[in-house]
Structure formats: structure tokens, C-alpha cells
Scaffold this active site. Structure first.
Site, PDB file in Angstrom:
ATOM      1  N   GLY A   1       1.780  39.666   6.552  1.00 27.17           N
ATOM      2  CA  GLY A   1       0.671  39.658   7.503  1.00 27.17           C
ATOM      3  C   GLY A   1       0.288  41.069   7.903  1.00 27.17           C
TER       4      GLY A   1
ATOM      5  N   ASP B   1      12.667  34.465   6.447  1.00 25.65           N
ATOM      6  CA  ASP B   1      11.624  35.295   5.824  1.00 25.65           C
ATOM      7  C   ASP B   1      11.967  36.779   5.944  1.00 25.65           C
ATOM      8  OD1 ASP B   1      11.042  34.517   8.641  1.00 25.65           O
ATOM      9  OD2 ASP B   1       9.516  36.062   8.468  1.00 25.65           O
TER      10      ASP B   1
ATOM     11  N   LYS C   1       2.777  49.350   5.588  1.00 24.11           N
ATOM     12  CA  LYS C   1       2.938  48.449   6.729  1.00 24.11           C
ATOM     13  C   LYS C   1       1.952  48.925   7.781  1.00 24.11           C
ATOM     14  CE  LYS C   1       6.513  46.024   9.242  1.00 24.11           C
ATOM     15  NZ  LYS C   1       7.938  45.919   9.537  1.00 24.11           N
TER      16      LYS C   1
ATOM     17  N   ARG D   1      11.742  37.914  -0.756  1.00 18.86           N
ATOM     18  CA  ARG D   1      12.599  37.380   0.318  1.00 18.86           C
ATOM     19  C   ARG D   1      13.044  35.958   0.000  1.00 18.86           C
ATOM     20  NH1 ARG D   1      10.009  39.998   5.073  1.00 18.86           N
ATOM     21  NH2 ARG D   1       8.868  41.741   4.164  1.00 18.86           N
TER      22      ARG D   1
ATOM     23  N   ASP E   1      12.664  44.647   7.335  1.00 18.08           N
ATOM     24  CA  ASP E   1      11.879  44.284   8.518  1.00 18.08           C
ATOM     25  C   ASP E   1      12.565  44.719   9.808  1.00 18.08           C
ATOM     26  OD1 ASP E   1       9.969  43.348   6.859  1.00 18.08           O
ATOM     27  OD2 ASP E   1       9.864  41.340   7.706  1.00 18.08           O
TER      28      ASP E   1
ATOM     29  N   ARG F   1       6.775  51.838   2.925  1.00 15.91           N
ATOM     30  CA  ARG F   1       8.200  51.599   2.716  1.00 15.91           C
ATOM     31  C   ARG F   1       8.433  51.254   1.256  1.00 15.91           C
ATOM     32  NH1 ARG F   1       9.108  45.895   6.062  1.00 15.91           N
ATOM     33  NH2 ARG F   1       7.587  44.683   4.900  1.00 15.91           N
TER      34      ARG F   1
HETATM   35  P1  AMP Z   1       8.382  39.362  11.794  1.00 17.30           P
HETATM   36  O1  AMP Z   1       9.026  38.516  12.860  1.00 17.30           O
HETATM   37  O2  AMP Z   1       8.011  40.733  12.225  1.00 17.30           O
HETATM   38  O3  AMP Z   1       9.180  39.357  10.531  1.00 17.30           O
HETATM   39  O4  AMP Z   1       6.968  38.672  11.457  1.00 17.30           O
HETATM   40  C1  AMP Z   1       6.805  37.293  11.221  1.00 17.30           C
HETATM   41  C2  AMP Z   1       5.467  37.027  10.579  1.00 17.30           C
HETATM   42  O5  AMP Z   1       4.396  37.488  11.434  1.00 17.30           O
HETATM   43  C3  AMP Z   1       5.268  37.721   9.246  1.00 17.30           C
HETATM   44  O6  AMP Z   1       4.551  36.858   8.403  1.00 17.30           O
HETATM   45  C4  AMP Z   1       4.453  38.948   9.624  1.00 17.30           C
HETATM   46  O7  AMP Z   1       3.705  39.412   8.541  1.00 17.30           O
HETATM   47  C5  AMP Z   1       3.559  38.425  10.745  1.00 17.30           C
HETATM   48  N1  AMP Z   1       3.128  39.498  11.658  1.00 17.30           N
HETATM   49  C6  AMP Z   1       3.880  40.131  12.581  1.00 17.30           C
HETATM   50  N2  AMP Z   1       3.157  41.070  13.225  1.00 17.30           N
HETATM   51  C7  AMP Z   1       1.925  41.058  12.692  1.00 17.30           C
HETATM   52  C8  AMP Z   1       0.713  41.810  12.912  1.00 17.30           C
HETATM   53  N3  AMP Z   1       0.626  42.793  13.816  1.00 17.30           N
HETATM   54  N4  AMP Z   1      -0.366  41.502  12.170  1.00 17.30           N
HETATM   55  C9  AMP Z   1      -0.292  40.529  11.254  1.00 17.30           C
HETATM   56  N5  AMP Z   1       0.787  39.793  11.000  1.00 17.30           N
HETATM   57  C10 AMP Z   1       1.897  40.051  11.695  1.00 17.30           C
HETATM   58 MG    MG Z   2       9.191  39.799   8.791  1.00 21.48          MG
END
Ligand code: AMP
Ligand code: MG
Length: 512
Positions: A99, A268, A120, A197, A278, A190
Site C-alpha cells: 500500500g 503479512d 517506501k 511474504r 516492515d 529498501r
Molecule cells: P503494516 O501494519 O505497516 O505492515 O501495514 C499493513 C497494511 O497497510 C499494508 O498493506 C500496508 O501497505 C498498508 N499501509 C500502511 N500504511 C499505509 C499508508 N500510509 N498508505 C498506504 N497503505 C498503507
Molecule cells: Mg506491513
């Protein structure tokens, strides 16, 4: 451009090639092509010269290379976001995906390894789930520095190549309490051998794409687990599960060795290569506490607390086993692999702890009582985990142990006595050691870091960086290159009092 970027992943798998950035489900394909948003005012603030050199970047960087690092790629480069799924905090969350990450492809490094690159914070993708796909300087500095710190600590991890200001501000509500504010935006690159994953496999199985599941498993095995690629039928995938489990255990044991708490061990966020990936609301544990979690979102259940990380790794391997089930179709064989997790884990845990204590490694069982009494003493006294071992190394050298330097509370006489009792038991155990003092100290020096990147130091460096002053950031970057040496005594101190209660210093949210 001089650098050659290969794109085996998008060449191999079916993707959505419409370049439509709209957020959506893509159950039929593993990725969608997407362009970075473009940051015309981006400014490179730091890059990893050693890593850049190994990837063939020029010194100095060419204008084109700088553009690439700033997420302004050449027009003909196809860039992409991948789809994955996963369990978040134990619950099935369905489709997730890159995302906030966009893939560039791979570069062959000077050792002949294919290294994948991702930005990122380069803007929204079809998988951004109502978020903006951007990243702030605060969270980007945290990932940039910590993944390199972990690399130099010898922990399997993704790495950081570059960090840039995006030139645009981003709105974030750091404490999730209805007080959003603008923060400087940033983007980083990165690198890893692969960013695949557990969640990629879960995504395909959940969508019933069993042919694609087999293709992905075969592709990952062929590229990253070549020693098992010639096995036939289900044996290949059982071996794959076994190997991923093995690497995951190695990673978690290293986390325990250095005191790392990931904070969001959702499936994930689990690398199929056993890499730490992450970096969000992580922390290096300071006072020893098995229940310590660095993530405010994790506070209710402490699912991802320091002492839980081994259990959660097994839980996540279970989820991976479920995803691979269609390729194995043999519950007993899977059970057999998973049943081996705990014995392997605890054996390696005892070896790791024995090395930290400088004890014989050939009769681990003989060390178990001492390891247990060490743990009970630490849980009671809540001493600084890293500094305890630094003091223990000094104690081995000169017989002196300075408790005041590593203690966060007033200790009772009884508590002081329990440390003395431990040290007596330790001395007795050492008398039976077949290792020489020098050999034992060598083991300890290799297992026990002197410098760890503490959250308050990151916080302090980020505060300055947000005002355009990168001196503290640069100093931390230098210190983290040699974590096993005593090069920066002023950075090797326990957490100071001013930190208590300051948000972002010991506990963090996922806000990024
Ligand atoms: P994380 O808990 O950081 O691993 O994120 C969980 C999900 O939310 C993943 O699919 C990320 O890509 C998405 N995500 C987290 N922050 C953002 C953001 N600022 N913009 C878009 N997607 C995000
Ligand atoms: Mg993540």
C-alpha cells in the site's frame, strides 16, 4: 542509465497492467503496475554508499541515479505493487498488499546476487486501502536506521539504500487521538533478496488460485531454496515449509539475542526468506520484561510482546502451512514439521543464551538452570537487557559489576542480594567451564552488542532532522556500523529520565 534493472517477478507472473491507481481488489493477479506519484521537489538526504557501490551506482551519483532514489524513475521503467493478504492481530484481514511500497525490480550486485529494490512512501497503489501511500520523515528515519542497525548486528533483515525528503508535507495523527498534524514527507529505498511474504501465499490460496500458488512456490524455491528444488511432489513443499520455519527460528533467536521487539508480527509482515521486514512501532527492549510491547495498538492483548515472539512465529508458520496445504495435502506431514518448531527453537535459544553468558556450548543442558535463574533475577530487577551483558563482560574481566548504570528503579536489599546470588552461581558455573577465559569472553563479545539503537535516540535525532539538522542522525548512522565495539560510550547509556511519558520515545503507534 548505467544500472541495469531486471524484472523477473513481473515477467513471470500475471499482473494488472492498466496502471489504474484506484484502490481495488485484484483476486486474479499477484501485482498491479503503478507509477510513483512523482516528487519534483524531492531532496536526497542520505544514502548507503557501500550498498550503492555494490549495486553499481556511481560515486558520485549521476543525476539519473539520484532521480531514481528520489522516486522519480525513467519513463520506461515498469514499476509495480504486489498483492498479498494476511492475519492482522490473529484475525483474517483479506487482501492487503503493497500500500505504501512500489517495486522497481532487481539489480545484480557485485557478488552476483539479485537484489530487489522498493520505494517506501512513493504514493498510493491499488492496495493502499483508503490511505495515501506516503510516508513521513519520522517513520522513514526509523526504518532507514534500524534496518541497517540490524544488518550490522548480524540479524537477517531488509536493508536501506537511500532516504529523501519528498518535498511535500503529509497529514498524520500520531497518537490516533484526533489531533492530526502536518509532518515532512519522505521516501526511502529498501532492498532485499526478495520481499515475498507469507501473505503472498495466503493471498493465492484464499482466492483459490492453486496453479499460481504452485508457480509462486516453485519460483521462490528455485531462486532462494535451490537445494530442495529437485525434490518431487509434496516432498518439495514439505521441505520448503521446513526451510522457511528454520530461517524464521534463526531470525527470532537473533531478535532475542539483541533485544528486538518487532511490534507488528502479522503474517503479512513475515518474510519468506526469514528476514526482519516492515520496521514500524518496533523497539529495542530496555528494561528486561517478557511482556514488553512497543506498539500502542498491541497493548490490550500484548500479542506481540517480547516474550511472545517465538510463539507468534509458530502461529504464523501455521498460517503459512495452511496456505501451502493445497500443494502438500498431507496433514500428518505438516504436523510433523510444526511439531519440530519448539524443540529446535529452545535448543537454539539455550545455545544463544549460553553464548551471551560465555558458557560452554557443548553441554547446553548443564547451563539451563543458570539461564533460568538469570531470567528470574532479570524479571524481578528489570535491569537494562543490553547493558546487563556489557556489565557482565566487565565483571568477567575485572570482577566488578556496576549495578547503578543499568538499573531503572530503586532496588531492595533482597533484590541486590538476588543479583549477588546470580553472580555467585555464575562464578561456580564458570569454574566448570572447559572454555578458557579468553574463549569465553570472545563468545560474549560476539553475542552481546554494546550499542543498540534506542527509541529515545531515534526520537531525538528525528526532532532535529525535522528542523533540517541531521547531525544526530549521522552520528547514529555511524554508531550503528560497529555495534559490538565500545566506540561511542555516550550513546551506550541507559534511557534517561526525560524520556518517560514522551510519546514516540518508548511506545509507538503504527502511524507512518
Ligand atoms: P503494516 O501494519 O505497516 O505492515 O501495514 C499493513 C497494511 O497497510 C499494508 O498493506 C500496508 O501497505 C498498508 N499501509 C500502511 N500504511 C499505509 C499508508 N500510509 N498508505 C498506504 N497503505 C498503507
Ligand atoms: Mg506491513
Amino acid at each position: 542509465m548505467k544500472i541495469k534493472i531486471n524484472q523477473p517477478f513481473i515477467d513471470k507472473f500475471a499482473g494488472d497492467r492498466t496502471y489504474n491507481p484506484m484502490q481495488r481488489q485484484t483476486p486474479e493477479v499477484l501485482y498491479a503496475l503503478v507509477n510513483p506519484i512523482g516528487y519534483p521537489k524531492a531532496e536526497l538526504i542520505h544514502y548507503n554508499k557501500e550498498l550503492a557501490k555494490s549495486l553499481g551506482f556511481g560515486s558520485p551519483l549521476t543525476a539519473e541515479e539520484t532521480d531514481l532514489l528520489n522516486a522519480n524513475p525513467p519513463g520506461d521503467l515498469k514499476t509495480y505493487a504486489t498483492a498479498y493478504a494476511g492475519h492482522q492481530f490473529g484475525n483474517w484481514a483479506g487482501q492487503l498488499g503493497d500500500g505504501r511500497a512500489i517495486g522497481l525490480g532487481e539489480i545484480l550486485d557485485d557478488k552476483g546476487n539479485s537484489i530487489e529494490l522498493q520505494w517506501k512512501g512513493a504514493g498510493a497503489t491499488p492496495y493502499s486501502r483508503h490511505a495515501d501511500g506516503r510516508a513521513v520523515l519520522r517513520s522513514t528515519i526509523r526504518e532507514y536506521l534500524m534496518s541497517e542497525a540490524m544488518f550490522h548486528l548480524g540479524v537477517p533483515t531488509t536493508r536501506s539504500l537511500s532516504i529523501s525528503l519528498s518535498g511535500e508535507d503529509v497529514m498524520r495523527d500520531i497518537m490516533y487521538n484526533g489531533n492530526p498534524a502536518l509532518e515532512p514527507g519522505a521516501v526511502m529505498i529498501r532492498t532485499a533478496k526478495s520481499f515475498i511474504r507469507f501473505g503472498h501465499f495466503q493471498f493465492l490460496t484464499a482466492n483459490g488460485k492453486i496453479d499460481a500458488l504452485k508457480n509462486l512456490a516453485d519460483w521462490v524455491i528455485g531462486r532462494y531454496y535451490p537445494s530442495i528444488q529437485n525434490l518431487e511432489g509434496k516432498d518439495k513443499y514439505i521441505a520448503f515449509l521446513t526451510e522457511v520455519q528454520d530461517r524464521t527460528i534463526c531470525m527470532i533467536i537473533d531478535w532475542y539475542r539483541v533485544g528486538f521487539v518487532h511490534g507488528v508480527m502479522n503474517t503479512d509482515n513475515m518474510s519468506i526468506l526469514g528476514l526482519t521486514i516492515d520496521y514500524g512501532p518496533y523497539a529495542m527492549m530496555e528494561e528486561y520484561d517478557l511482556k514488553f510491547t512497543s506498539n500502542t495498538t498491541d497493548l490490550p492483548g500484548r500479542r506481540y510482546a517480547f516474550g511472545q515472539q517465538g510463539n507468534i512465529a509458530l502461529w504464523n508458520i501455521n498460517a503459512l502451512a495452511n496456505a501451502l496445504y493445497p500443494l502438500i495435502d498431507d496433514t500428518d506431514a505438516i504436523r510433523h514439521v510444526l511439531d519440530n518448531f519448539e524443540p529446535i527453537f529452545w535448543k537454539r535459544f539455550d545455545v544463544m543464551m549460553s553464548a551471551k553468558l560465555g558458557l560452554d556450548l557443548d553441554d547446553i543442558q548443564a547451563n539451563q538452570t543458570l539461564i533460568k535463574s538469570w531470567q528470574l533475577m532479570m524479571l524481578d530487577l528489570k535491569l537494562d537487557y543490553t547493558l546487563f551483558f556489557v556489565e557482565l563482560m566487565k565483571y568477567r574481566e575485572n570482577g566488578k559489576f556496576n549495578l547503578e548504570n543499568i538499573c531503572y528503579q530503586d532496588l531492595s536489599d533482597e533484590q541486590r542480594k538476588s543479583l549477588d546470588d546470580f553472580l555467585k552461581a555464575y562464578d561456580t558455573q564458570l569454574e566448570n567451564n572447559t572454555l578458557s577465559k579468553q574463549e569465553s569472553l570472545k563468545l560474549m563479545r560476539e553475542a552481546n552488542p554494546q550499542f543498540i539503537l534506542r527509541n529515545y535516540q531515534l526520537y531525538d535525532a528525528i526532532q532535529d532532522a525535522e528542523k533540517g539538522n541531521y547531525a544526530k542522525f549521522e552520528k547514529l548512522y555511524e554508531a550503528l556500523q560497529n555495534p559490538y565495539e565500545n566506540k561511542f560510550p555516550e550513546l551506550q547509556q541507559k534511557r534517561p529520565d526525560w524520556v518517560d511519558g514522551v510519546p514516540g520515545c518508548s511506545m509507538l503507534s503504527c502511524s507512518s
